[in-house]
Design a protein around this motif. Structure first.
Motif, mmCIF file in Angstrom:
data_model
loop_
_atom_site.group_PDB
_atom_site.id
_atom_site.type_symbol
_atom_site.label_atom_id
_atom_site.label_comp_id
_atom_site.label_asym_id
_atom_site.label_seq_id
_atom_site.Cartn_x
_atom_site.Cartn_y
_atom_site.Cartn_z
ATOM 1 N N ARG A 1 0.828 -1.246 0.083
ATOM 2 C CA ARG A 1 0.118 0.020 -0.007
ATOM 3 C C ARG A 1 1.065 1.222 -0.053
ATOM 4 N NH1 ARG A 1 -3.645 -1.666 5.137
ATOM 5 N NH2 ARG A 1 -4.538 -3.609 4.216
ATOM 6 N N PRO A 2 0.361 2.314 -0.584
ATOM 7 C CA PRO A 2 1.324 3.581 -0.605
ATOM 8 C C PRO A 2 1.272 3.769 0.830
ATOM 9 C CG PRO A 2 -0.655 3.720 -2.235
ATOM 10 C CD PRO A 2 -0.917 2.431 -1.519
ATOM 11 N N GLY A 3 2.681 4.210 1.317
ATOM 12 C CA GLY A 3 2.920 4.764 2.638
ATOM 13 C C GLY A 3 3.721 3.450 3.212
ATOM 14 N N ASP A 4 3.676 2.130 2.711
ATOM 15 C CA ASP A 4 4.350 1.304 3.107
ATOM 16 C C ASP A 4 5.801 1.718 3.340
ATOM 17 O OD1 ASP A 4 1.989 -0.288 3.831
ATOM 18 O OD2 ASP A 4 2.289 -1.554 2.029
ATOM 19 N N ILE A 5 6.624 1.260 4.378
ATOM 20 C CA ILE A 5 8.042 1.578 4.265
ATOM 21 C C ILE A 5 8.717 -0.048 4.068
ATOM 22 C CG2 ILE A 5 10.099 2.481 5.583
ATOM 23 C CD1 ILE A 5 7.893 4.549 4.902
ATOM 24 N N ILE A 6 9.528 0.061 3.017
ATOM 25 C CA ILE A 6 10.178 -1.054 2.835
ATOM 26 C C ILE A 6 11.436 -1.199 3.567
ATOM 27 C CG2 ILE A 6 11.626 -2.721 1.044
ATOM 28 C CD1 ILE A 6 9.508 -1.548 -0.855
#
Length: 247
Positions: free
Chosen positions: A155-160
């Protein structure tokens, strides 16, 4: 009196037995007889493709990579480069299990493997990175790209924060880590979503199918190759480590 087989000989035999399963019908580029010494000069007629006898031919060519004669080293290198059945996986198996390789053999095989890696399609996660915040604590997902599994999972905003076994701090880290993998490969991706840590498994697509895909720059490809080699070396060391039974 019973002869004793040197452990290195057993190791070499095991390696080429494994490779024989990978290249069952390989026709390598130099006609060599397994039980005949290699001549100092190979006539042109001997530099053509020959009938397959994959394990013996491959082993002989690997030996030739350390020949005292530069011309034979070059012939063997070219034969391994040209033959489509000598895949990246075959060369990586040699590097991973070839404890008895000399420095010359290892350098030449590594160079061949890198060349094949560069020419192969590279993996893609199918995301657009978000704006850099300079924290170095991961890479934000700005958007996902339809047609990639990431569109169903991320999802947009997820931090890898981790691609497989490779830590990701900045965009360049993520890009190199992603293309170090193959299209179709399933990779565990560690992310943070609204502060919650989780791991998701994603099947990678192909870099060439990304919208507006451009040619990968040389530094990123070189970094991806190093990541791949480090990952495989780490897996090999882990497989070779003794198991602690606790007894």
């Amino acid at each position: 009196m019973v002869g004793v087989v040197h452990p290195r000989a057993l190791k070499r035999a095991a390696i080429f037995a494994t490779l024989s399963a990978l290249v069952p019908m390989m026709g390598l580029g130099v006609a060599l007889a397994q039980d005949v010494a290699v001549p100092a000069v190979v006539p042109p007629a001997m530099q053509t493709r020959v009938q397959p006898e994959a394990p013996a031919r491959l082993e002989e060519l690997v030996r030739m990579l350390d020949s005292p004669e530069l011309s034979l080293r070059e012939i063997a290198t070219q034969s391994l480069r040209d033959n489509q059945m000598v895949t990246l996986e075959v060369l990586e198996t040699l590097l991973r299990e070839g404890a008895a390789l000399t420095a010359e053999q290892r350098v030449r095989i590594e160079t061949l493997a890198r060349d094949k890696f560069v020419r192969r399609p590279r993996g893609a996660l199918g995301v657009q990175f978000g704006m850099l915040d300079g924290s170095g604590e991961g890479v934000a997902v700005g958007a996902t790209i339809p047609g990639f599994q990431s569109a169903e999972v991320l999802r947009p905003g997820d931090i890898i924060v981790m691609m497989g076994t490779t830590p990701v701090r900045y965009n360049d880290d993520a890009r190199a880590a992603i293309i170090s993998h193959e299209p179709g490969e399933v990779v565990d991706v560690q992310i943070k979503r609204r502060g919650e840590a989780m791991t998701v498994s994603l099947r990678l697509g192909s870099f060439s199918t990304l919208p507006n895909a451009t040619r990968l720059d040389a530094p990123t490809v070189e970094r991806a190759w190093r990541i791949r080699r480090e990952r495989q070396d780490g897996a090999a060391r882990a497989a070779a480590a003794p198991v602690d039974t606790g007894l």
